[in-house]
Structures are given as structure tokens and as C-alpha cells.
Design a protein around this motif. Sequence first.
Motif, PDB file in Angstrom:
ATOM      1  N   LYS A 121       0.836  -1.197   0.000  1.00  0.00           N
ATOM      2  CA  LYS A 121       0.000   0.000   0.000  1.00  0.00           C
ATOM      3  C   LYS A 121       0.875   1.253   0.000  1.00  0.00           C
ATOM      4  O   LYS A 121       1.989   1.236   0.522  1.00  0.00           O
ATOM      5  N   GLU A 122       0.351   2.353  -0.587  1.00  0.00           N
ATOM      6  CA  GLU A 122       1.075   3.606  -0.563  1.00  0.00           C
ATOM      7  C   GLU A 122       1.325   4.025   0.884  1.00  0.00           C
ATOM      8  O   GLU A 122       0.399   4.066   1.693  1.00  0.00           O
ATOM      9  N   ALA A 123       2.564   4.304   1.208  1.00  0.00           N
ATOM     10  CA  ALA A 123       2.922   4.642   2.587  1.00  0.00           C
ATOM     11  C   ALA A 123       2.464   6.050   2.920  1.00  0.00           C
ATOM     12  O   ALA A 123       2.613   6.972   2.125  1.00  0.00           O
ATOM     13  N   THR A 124       1.912   6.222   4.107  1.00  0.00           N
ATOM     14  CA  THR A 124       1.447   7.535   4.561  1.00  0.00           C
ATOM     15  C   THR A 124       2.202   8.001   5.798  1.00  0.00           C
ATOM     16  O   THR A 124       1.896   9.055   6.341  1.00  0.00           O
ATOM     17  N   SER A 125       3.178   7.228   6.251  1.00  0.00           N
ATOM     18  CA  SER A 125       3.951   7.564   7.436  1.00  0.00           C
ATOM     19  C   SER A 125       5.429   7.597   7.100  1.00  0.00           C
ATOM     20  O   SER A 125       5.882   6.949   6.156  1.00  0.00           O
ATOM     21  N   LYS A 126       6.196   8.345   7.882  1.00  0.00           N
ATOM     22  CA  LYS A 126       7.646   8.403   7.677  1.00  0.00           C
ATOM     23  C   LYS A 126       8.353   7.244   8.369  1.00  0.00           C
ATOM     24  O   LYS A 126       9.559   7.083   8.223  1.00  0.00           O
ATOM     25  N   PHE A 127       7.595   6.429   9.135  1.00  0.00           N
ATOM     26  CA  PHE A 127       8.193   5.327   9.875  1.00  0.00           C
ATOM     27  C   PHE A 127       8.104   4.029   9.086  1.00  0.00           C
ATOM     28  O   PHE A 127       7.108   3.745   8.412  1.00  0.00           O
ATOM     29  N   TRP A 128       9.159   3.225   9.193  1.00  0.00           N
ATOM     30  CA  TRP A 128       9.187   1.875   8.642  1.00  0.00           C
ATOM     31  C   TRP A 128       9.282   0.940   9.835  1.00  0.00           C
ATOM     32  O   TRP A 128      10.236   0.990  10.607  1.00  0.00           O
TER      33      TRP A 128
END
Length: 465
Positions: A121-128
Amino acid sequence: MSRPSETVPLIHELVDGTIGKEDFARLQEILLRDPAARKDYYALLCTDQMLVDTYEMPEHLAAHAKVVTVPTVKRRKIGKLLLALAAVLVAGFFTAFVIHSNTPRVTMTATADSHFLIDGKEATSKFWKKGEVLEVHDGVLLVRLNPSAEASIDGSASLRLLNNDGDLELRRGRIFFHTAADSPGFEVKVAGATVRHVGTDFGIRALDDGSCDVHVLGGSVEITRPGEDKLVLSTGESASWRDGGPTRRAAAERTAFRQLPPVEQVIFDDDFSEPAGTVLAGKQPDIGKPWKVVEQQGIMTTGDGQLDTSGGFRHLGAIFADPPAGEGREVLVATFTTTPPAVMGDKKTRRSGIERITLIDANGKRLCSVVALARENHCWRLRDDIAGRESSLTRLSALETHDLTLRYDPSAGRITLHAGTNAQGETLAELDTEAKVMPTSLELWNDYGGDFALSRLTVRHVRYP
């Protein structure tokens, strides 16, 4: 349910501070699902604290003896109260451990032209977060593994974060690591091997066929493969292998990896914040060269936060500022925000209406466009103007409020349209393109009753040195 014999040794290791990372994760899972294990945990922690108190306060035994002389009922109430208090404290202590172990500490920074997915999914957060699979399709992603280690991931690539300490599994792609000498250790699982940094700059490249190569540009790395002795590579050395095959050593290739992020620059930006009624022809945007009006029906004006083409046909040119000089691959990212135009009453009856936003080269040639037609409910689609190919229709209308981003990559021969204010948004449409040059302007065009309005237009130039 877990047997005490499996849990108690782990609890002892937790109490004395010798528990390892994997054992802590296992103990955490057991305690969360097993009430009997939690009871053992509380009991052992309380016993440990009592022994500490006895060692530090010898009079504790005398005080405890006095408690024993009180009536049984009172003693039980006191015991229950102490046990409840200990349980609360222990629960809070353990919760802190759990929260800490699950806190995402790996952060990501994307270039303007990047598009990547987290678990599909397209990431919406800066965290991995640990366990998540990262797929980089376009651009460069800078990943901060810890305060002194950074990874530059060049699309396309596929990786999985094994834990919050920065251990990775590289499945496919190219990644370059820059680490300080005192950086906390992390490992990369790739092609059946484990690569461990020892304060260094190094790159790893993994292919779909199971082959892999590691190049050390500074410091050293350790490579462990089943059935082979540990291999240490130093500055200027490389090693390559195919899963199951022998390891071969060679000189490192310094140009095999992208060590620096691309250079980004905004070459056009306008939010139309001038007073309403400002004449568009010759108007200076916030960034870029003055607006050009090629054709118009009546005088085209703008201002008050909007450029609205209502009132007649328009052929308008947004002229870009000159991009920074240099060589290398170039990508253009154009973001525009549409709003409903002032004239809406004729949009259902005038079926020949058209709205178009087009990238134009220095010779005035159309390269690619985002086009909306009245007969298709004014919904956008992509068009490669060189080959005449078009994408499937999107669900977004030129007559509604939307943020859209057009990504133009002539080196890769690809154009994409995304929802949102950057190329990271949902991919709405994509096309191969035969265009090979960079545009110098953007054309806004409407006719036959088609109208649209913009509240902002921003164009970014990205150069890969």
C-alpha cells in the motif's frame, strides 16, 4: 499454555538484565497470551525485589517478622494489597518494555519523484516498522536506520525490516549504506548470506536470479555464508556470489551505487494570491518566468487564490525557470490542485468540452498531457502526445477539487499520474512514453465549453548526478 519450565529461565534472564533480543521477544509473546506465565513473572519479580531489600536493609527481616504476628485476616489483606501493588508496578514496568520494543525508530525521507509501497500500500507515514515489506518503484528513499547509519535505496527495490534495530532482508534492488565507525551494529540478509557492517560505507546489489554483490568503499564488512569461512572485505574490495555458488572477490566499483541524493529544485510555483482581477498575461508567478497567453476569449484574469478558465477558450503557458546546470538523468514532477470552475451550468449539455494540461518542450512540441473530455464526464486520463497513446480513464473529474501529481521520466520512458501532492500518492494512471527531452513549459488549454480552475501549480525538477 506455556509450561513454567519454558518461561521461568527467561524471566530470570530478564530480571538480571542478560536476556537477549530474540528471547525477550519470545518472553513478551508468552506473557501476553499466558496468565499462568504472568503469575510466575509477578512472583519472581516480587521475590527478587524482596531479596534486594533484605540485602540493602538488614532490618527488613525483623520488620517482616512483626508483620507475621498480626492476625491472619489482616495479614492476608496486607498480602493481597502488596501483591496488587506489585502487579500494577510490574505491569507498568513490562508495558514500558513492550512499548519500547515496538516503537518504530527507522525513518524514511523520499525524493520528490519517489513512489514506494509498504506491505503493498502507498505509505502515509515516515516510519518503517519491523516486519513490513518496503517496495521502492521510483526515485530514491533515504532510510535512517539509527542516528549514525543511513541507507540510500534506489528504485526499484524490495526489502523487509527484520527489527527496529535496522536489520534488513534485501530481496531485490540496490542499496548504499553510510555508517559511522561507532554506529550500532546491523545486519543485511541477502541471497543466503549475512552482511554485517564494521563502520563503513558499502553497497549491496541483489538481482532476481539470486545473485548478489557487495562493494566496500570505506571501512570493512563481514560476510557470512553457510559452508564458508567468514569473509572480511576492506576498502576497495568487493565480493559476488549466486545463492548456493562460490564467492568471488574483485575490486569495488565506486560508480555502481548512488551515494548522494538527487538535486531537487522548484522551477515553477504559483498560488494565484494576487488581488482578484489581476491580468494573467505577463504576470510574474512566485517562481518561474512570466505567464504567457497564446489565445484567449476575453481578457484572462486571475487572483484571490484561483486561476479559472471559465468564460471562453484559453491557451495559457506557465514558463519554467531554468533548472540547475549539470548532467545526469532528469525527472519532472508537476503538482496541480483543481477546484470547481465558476461556470458549471453548461457542463452536461456541451458534450464537446475539453480540458488539457500539457508539458511542452523548447520547440513548442507537446510531450505528454493530462486530458479530460466532457463526453467522459470530464474525468482525467494520461496521453503520450508523441506516440498518441492514452491510458485508461481515471475516476477524478477536472470539475472537482483534487490534488494531482504528474511524474514525467523520459530516461525510463514512463509517465504516471498520482492522487495527492507528490508522486507518493495512489497511482491513478501510467503510460510508457516515447518522449525523450525535458519540457520547458506547461500549457493550460480549454475549449468547446470545457472549463477548469486551479488553486495552485507547482513544478519540481529532479536531477540524478
